[in-house]
Design a protein around this motif. Structure first.
Motif, PDB file in Angstrom:
ATOM      1  N   ALA A 150       0.870  -1.178   0.000  1.00 10.50           N
ATOM      2  CA  ALA A 150       0.000   0.000   0.000  1.00 10.50           C
ATOM      3  C   ALA A 150       0.903   1.223   0.000  1.00 10.50           C
ATOM      4  O   ALA A 150       2.009   1.184   0.545  1.00 10.50           O
TER       5      ALA A 150
ATOM      6  N   GLU B 260      -6.525   4.374   7.210  1.00 12.60           N
ATOM      7  CA  GLU B 260      -6.305   3.386   6.153  1.00 12.60           C
ATOM      8  C   GLU B 260      -5.314   2.302   6.565  1.00 12.60           C
ATOM      9  O   GLU B 260      -5.147   1.309   5.851  1.00 12.60           O
ATOM     10  N   ILE B 261      -4.654   2.489   7.694  1.00  9.27           N
ATOM     11  CA  ILE B 261      -3.631   1.548   8.144  1.00  9.27           C
ATOM     12  C   ILE B 261      -4.271   0.572   9.122  1.00  9.27           C
ATOM     13  O   ILE B 261      -4.803   0.985  10.152  1.00  9.27           O
TER      14      ILE B 261
ATOM     15  N   ARG C   7      -4.131  10.040   6.935  1.00 10.47           N
ATOM     16  CA  ARG C   7      -4.641   8.794   6.356  1.00 10.47           C
ATOM     17  C   ARG C   7      -4.479   7.596   7.288  1.00 10.47           C
ATOM     18  O   ARG C   7      -4.598   6.451   6.858  1.00 10.47           O
TER      19      ARG C   7
ATOM     20  N   ILE D 251       1.243   5.093   1.134  1.00  8.63           N
ATOM     21  CA  ILE D 251       0.821   6.270   1.881  1.00  8.63           C
ATOM     22  C   ILE D 251       2.091   7.081   2.151  1.00  8.63           C
ATOM     23  O   ILE D 251       2.880   6.727   3.026  1.00  8.63           O
TER      24      ILE D 251
END
Length: 100
Positions: A35, A48-49, A45, A37
């Motif tokens: 991913a 999202e983790i 963000r 970021i």
């Protein structure tokens, strides 16, 4: 801070890996399936983790990812820095991707 080598990470089954390098670095060379970021967007963000298991944080060589891993750990996320980063991964002969 927890760390893992690139060869130890490669042996993991379906690890969650977050690449925190800048977009141009990510496009040029990356570990397959990571991913993306960028470091400067991690705070905004963070949702999202995943926080339900280890998250492996990678950058070019391990410096930026170490800082992000420390930040995530301070937020109770099991974050592990990838020592050697993407360059270490490539230099170990592990598969990489490039381009869009």
């Amino acid at each position: 801070m927890k760390e893992i080598s690139v060869t130890e990470l490669a042996a993991q089954k379906q690890p969650v890996i977050v690449d925190v390098r800048e977009p141009d670095e990510f496009q040029a060379l990356r570990v397959p399936g990571v991913a993306h970021i960028p470091m400067g967007e991690v705070v905004e963000r963070i949702a999202e983790i995943p926080d339900d298991g280890p998250v492996y944080v990678i950058c070019a060589s391990g410096g930026r990812s170490a800082r992000v891993a420390e930040y995530l750990a301070s937020r109770d996320i099991d974050a592990i820095n990838v020592a050697g980063g993407t360059f270490g991964w490539r230099d170990a002969g592990l598969p990489v991707e490039s381009g869009a």
